[in-house]
Design an enzyme around this catalytic site. Structure first.
Site, PDB file in Angstrom:
ATOM      1  N   THR A 182      65.575  95.180  36.778  1.00 19.67           N
ATOM      2  CA  THR A 182      64.656  94.795  37.734  1.00 19.67           C
ATOM      3  C   THR A 182      64.830  95.432  39.042  1.00 19.67           C
ATOM      4  O   THR A 182      63.807  95.596  39.774  1.00 19.67           O
ATOM      5  CB  THR A 182      64.951  93.201  37.542  1.00 19.67           C
ATOM      6  OG1 THR A 182      64.871  92.557  36.583  1.00 19.67           O
ATOM      7  CG2 THR A 182      63.851  92.309  38.640  1.00 19.67           C
ATOM      8  N   ARG A 462      49.068 102.352  29.511  1.00 24.03           N
ATOM      9  CA  ARG A 462      50.338 103.322  29.608  1.00 24.03           C
ATOM     10  C   ARG A 462      50.404 104.203  28.228  1.00 24.03           C
ATOM     11  O   ARG A 462      50.612 105.481  28.633  1.00 24.03           O
ATOM     12  CB  ARG A 462      51.515 102.569  29.732  1.00 24.03           C
ATOM     13  CG  ARG A 462      51.345 102.049  31.325  1.00 24.03           C
ATOM     14  CD  ARG A 462      52.710 101.015  31.460  1.00 24.03           C
ATOM     15  NE  ARG A 462      52.869 100.937  32.812  1.00 24.03           N
ATOM     16  CZ  ARG A 462      53.997 100.187  33.420  1.00 24.03           C
ATOM     17  NH1 ARG A 462      54.849  99.601  32.652  1.00 24.03           N
ATOM     18  NH2 ARG A 462      53.940 100.016  34.792  1.00 24.03           N
TER      19      ARG A 462
HETATM   20  P1  ADP Z   1      65.152  91.513  32.973  1.00 21.37           P
HETATM   21  O1  ADP Z   1      64.079  92.096  33.466  1.00 21.37           O
HETATM   22  O2  ADP Z   1      64.859  90.833  31.264  1.00 21.37           O
HETATM   23  O3  ADP Z   1      65.923  90.461  33.709  1.00 21.37           O
HETATM   24  P2  ADP Z   1      67.147  93.474  33.300  1.00 21.37           P
HETATM   25  O4  ADP Z   1      67.245  94.742  32.673  1.00 21.37           O
HETATM   26  O5  ADP Z   1      66.735  93.533  34.597  1.00 21.37           O
HETATM   27  O6  ADP Z   1      66.449  92.412  32.400  1.00 21.37           O
HETATM   28  O7  ADP Z   1      68.600  92.692  33.715  1.00 21.37           O
HETATM   29  C1  ADP Z   1      69.525  92.523  32.440  1.00 21.37           C
HETATM   30  C2  ADP Z   1      70.965  92.595  32.960  1.00 21.37           C
HETATM   31  O8  ADP Z   1      71.704  92.296  31.914  1.00 21.37           O
HETATM   32  C3  ADP Z   1      71.414  93.858  33.449  1.00 21.37           C
HETATM   33  O9  ADP Z   1      71.762  93.668  34.632  1.00 21.37           O
HETATM   34  C4  ADP Z   1      72.540  94.114  32.420  1.00 21.37           C
HETATM   35  O10 ADP Z   1      73.669  94.874  32.920  1.00 21.37           O
HETATM   36  C5  ADP Z   1      72.943  92.932  31.916  1.00 21.37           C
HETATM   37  N1  ADP Z   1      73.565  92.898  30.459  1.00 21.37           N
HETATM   38  C6  ADP Z   1      73.026  93.815  29.522  1.00 21.37           C
HETATM   39  N2  ADP Z   1      74.061  93.482  28.324  1.00 21.37           N
HETATM   40  C7  ADP Z   1      75.089  92.694  28.986  1.00 21.37           C
HETATM   41  C8  ADP Z   1      76.239  92.257  28.503  1.00 21.37           C
HETATM   42  N3  ADP Z   1      76.585  92.576  27.196  1.00 21.37           N
HETATM   43  N4  ADP Z   1      77.031  91.528  29.281  1.00 21.37           N
HETATM   44  C9  ADP Z   1      76.803  91.181  30.473  1.00 21.37           C
HETATM   45  N5  ADP Z   1      75.544  91.659  31.070  1.00 21.37           N
HETATM   46  C10 ADP Z   1      74.595  92.293  30.340  1.00 21.37           C
END
Ligand code: ADP
Length: 632
Positions: A182, A462
């Site tokens: 994000t 897109r």
């Molecule tokens: P959304 O747009 O759905 O909010 P994002 O990609 O912006 O998704 O955020 C997802 C977050 O989840 C990221 O900061 C990522 O580092 C975190 N994340 C992904 N996998 C894990 C995990 N196994 N444990 C902890 N955090 C995680």
């Protein structure tokens, strides 16, 4: 923790120092490693040069500071804060890069190395292995009403609603900084906002688009209801001889559904569209600010994209930092470098999250009310892309992604392991992307191939744009802007918070005249001029041969810019199946008690093709719904 999340750190760190500046080394002065003094070194970051200023005594690295740099503040801060500490503590540059900002980290390490070599050290002097840290093997145990995995827009919105409802919350993120994809990628948020849109006008081609949508064969009762609502509005619009830009939640929903090829779940889309403007108002009340003019993000297919101001740094920061403040002010805990590995289950009920910190210490966090998975998509996981891809010729590792390294689909794997149903997994979105991050509303730009010809409508879907680019020679295109686009819409600042002119020379071109621009791009000037002339006639007519509907200013005012774009994996539309309360559904169609999911990790909203600007509305809306429902 706050140290790493601090937004106070300015993007431009300028330290007044005696310039770099020590006497030339007489080797082995006092038998030491360095010639004492202060030295400057440079390294290449993600967005340009990083200059480190390093002070050394004869035997020791004493301090490291940085001069100005262009790295993105919210993302690279952990590297600028942690690496100097690690290097000084261990007296070596052979320390680990920081997850989530590897290129900035490498630039920092290279800059420090350069300074140390100038100080007279040899490579061997400064690359010894750091001493192994003592890592606790005792499991860290905590509990809260709600445990949220992921601190992107979805997780943070959920967390804010949990604390707003009086609950306790722990948010964890595997990376060293919050914000996920994000904070890196977000640029705009869609919602029908008639009050503002009425200040803009709508051309006849846009009106025709609405009529065509009304005439589509309805797939179900919900779609028919949307069409009936729009039809009634448009009959009145025409009777009143209106010319303003029409929009409504029903039109937003219908376009989301139809442009996703009816793959999405209309019940979720209904909730999505009804709450879109409310989500913008909510995030605004929390501190985000938006530009007054409503634009169209690339692939939005309508002018309903709200672009944040740069008050909080990058655009993406506006969708994360306001919620962070609420969570922390109300006692919520946000822990970075905590990677979830497993949803803890007891008798079919989700009771917590198990995982490991980046240092290797295990943790178990128990949730008294529920667990929310908000781990984002899997665009940065080539194996998973290849596993699910059915529609692109190539999804392997050589095709780049716009996403940070965090988007590896962990939440999908964890959810599937406990029986959650995944939907729409084959729908991977590619988008046109440029490292130079000069994106703007498309109303005032065209896209040309290396021959200087337009080849697709710029305001289309897109997937269609990317497919068309992949069919051009070299599989790239240039987006051409003029002064209207840059000055009026973006104030000269890219959505990453970086002045646009800083990108010139780094994937972006700028010239006073179109002829100079054509020369720089090695495009035949006469062809490009004709393309632009034809486009300017289309602006007058408000229509063209590609069926484009969004026109604003002519491309006739220098300076002109060109930015090279290639399609990259950007969003994964599929994911965990949820119901209207964001509860996770299992493969038998039942709710998994106390387990919720929100954001890109879920499927069912965007269907086969997500409209540009729709993701942020999704993650904030359903993040909030998850946070509200888990507390009920
Ligand atoms: P959304 O747009 O759905 O909010 P994002 O990609 O912006 O998704 O955020 C997802 C977050 O989840 C990221 O900061 C990522 O580092 C975190 N994340 C992904 N996998 C894990 C995990 N196994 N444990 C902890 N955090 C995680």
């Amino acid at each position: 923790m706050r140290r790493f999340l601090s937004i106070v750190l300015s993007l431009v760190l300028v330290f007044t120092l005696v310039t770099g500046c020590s006497p030339a080394k007489e080797t082995g002065m006092d038998g030491g490693i360095f010639n004492p003094g202060t030295y400057e070194g440079t390294g290449e970051g993600l967005y340009g040069e990083i200059v480190a200023v390093v002070e050394v005594s004869a035997d020791e690295i004493l301090s490291i500071e940085f001069k100005e740099h262009k790295e993105t503040e919210d993302i690279a801060n952990p590297a600028f804060e942690k690496l100097p500490i690690e290097i000084v503590e261990n007296q070596t540059i052979a320390v680990d890069t920081i997850a989530g900002c590897t290129i900035s980290s490498q630039g920092i390490l290279d800059a420090v190395k350069d300074a140390l070599i100038k100080a007279g050290a040899t490579e061997a002097d400064i690359t010894k292995e750091p001493s192994k840290k003592q890592v606790s093997t005792e499991t860290i145990k905590k509990n809260a009403d709600v445990i949220i995995i992921g601190t992107g827009g979805a997780g943070m919105s959920a967390g804010a609603e949990v604390v707003n409802a009086g609950g306790t919350v722990i948010l964890i993120d595997k990376m060293s900084s919050i914000g996920g994809n994000t904070i890196v990628a977000a640029s705009a948020m869609n919602a029908a906002n008639p009050e503002l849109q009425k200040q803009q006008t709508m051309g006849s081609s846009s009106l025709q688009v609405i009529k065509d949508l009304i005439d589509l064969e309805p797939k179900n009762e919900i779609m028919k209801r949307w069409q009936d609502e729009i039809k009634a509005d448009i009959e009145k619009y025409e009777a009143d001889k209106s010319t303003y830009l029409y929009d409504s939640p029903a039109l937003h929903k219908l376009q989301t559904y139809a442009d996703g090829d009816y793959v999405g779940n209309p019940e979720l889309i209904d909730i999505y569209g009804d709450n879109a403007l409310g989500s913008i108002k909510w995030i605004t009340e929390l501190g985000a600010k938006f530009e007054e003019t409503i634009t169209s993000a690339i692939g939005a297919t309508w002018q309903r994209s709200h672009v944040p101001t740069k008050d909080l740094g990058s655009a993406g920061a506006s969708f994360v930092l306001p919620q962070q403040k609420v969570i922390e002010d109300k006692g919520g805990e946000i822990l970075v470098e905590y990677k979830a590995e497993e949803i803890m289950m007891e008798d079919g009920v989700a009771v917590g999250v198990r995982g490991e910190t980046q240092e290797g210490t295990p943790f178990e966090f128990i949730a008294d009310k529920g667990v929310i998975i908000a781990t984002g998509g899997f665009s940065a996981n080539p194996e998973m892309r290849e596993k699910y891809n059915k529609h692109w010729a190539n999804a392997s590792a050589e095709v780049p992604t716009t996403n940070p390294a965090s988007s590896t689909g962990d939440g999908l794997v964890m959810a599937e392991k406990i029986g959650a149903n995944l939907v729409g997994m084959e729908w991977l979105q590619m988008v046109t992307f440029s490292q130079s991050a000069i994106t703007a509303a498309i109303d005032n730009s065209i896209q040309v191939n290396q021959s200087g010809l337009r080849f697709v409508k710029e305001d289309g879907r897109r997937d269609e744009i990317c497919q068309a680019i992949l069919e051009q020679e070299g599989s790239y295109m240039y987006r051409i802007y003029d002064a209207h686009t840059i000055v009026d819409l973006l104030d000269g600042i890219s959505y990453k918070g970086v002045p646009i002119d800083d990108y010139v020379g780094d994937g972006a071109y700028k010239a006073d005249t179109l002829e100079e621009l054509a020369n720089e791009l090695d495009i035949d000037y006469a062809t490009l001029q004709k393309t632009v002339d034809d486009f300017n006639i289309s602006v007058e007519k408000q229509s063209d041969e590609f069926g484009r509907m969004m026109f604003d200013q002519k491309l006739d005012t220098g300076p002109f810019y060109a930015v090279k774009y290639i399609p990259q994996f950007h969003h994964t539309m599929g994911g965990i199946e949820i119901n209207e309360k964001t509860q996770v559904i299992d493969i038998s169609g039942n709710v998994i008690p106390r387990l919720y999911a929100a954001g890109e990790v879920t499927g069912g909203i965007h269907g086969s093709n997500r409209l540009g600007g729709n993701a942020i509305t999704d993650i904030i809306t359903f993040g909030r719904i998850a946070g509200q429902n888990v507390m009920k």
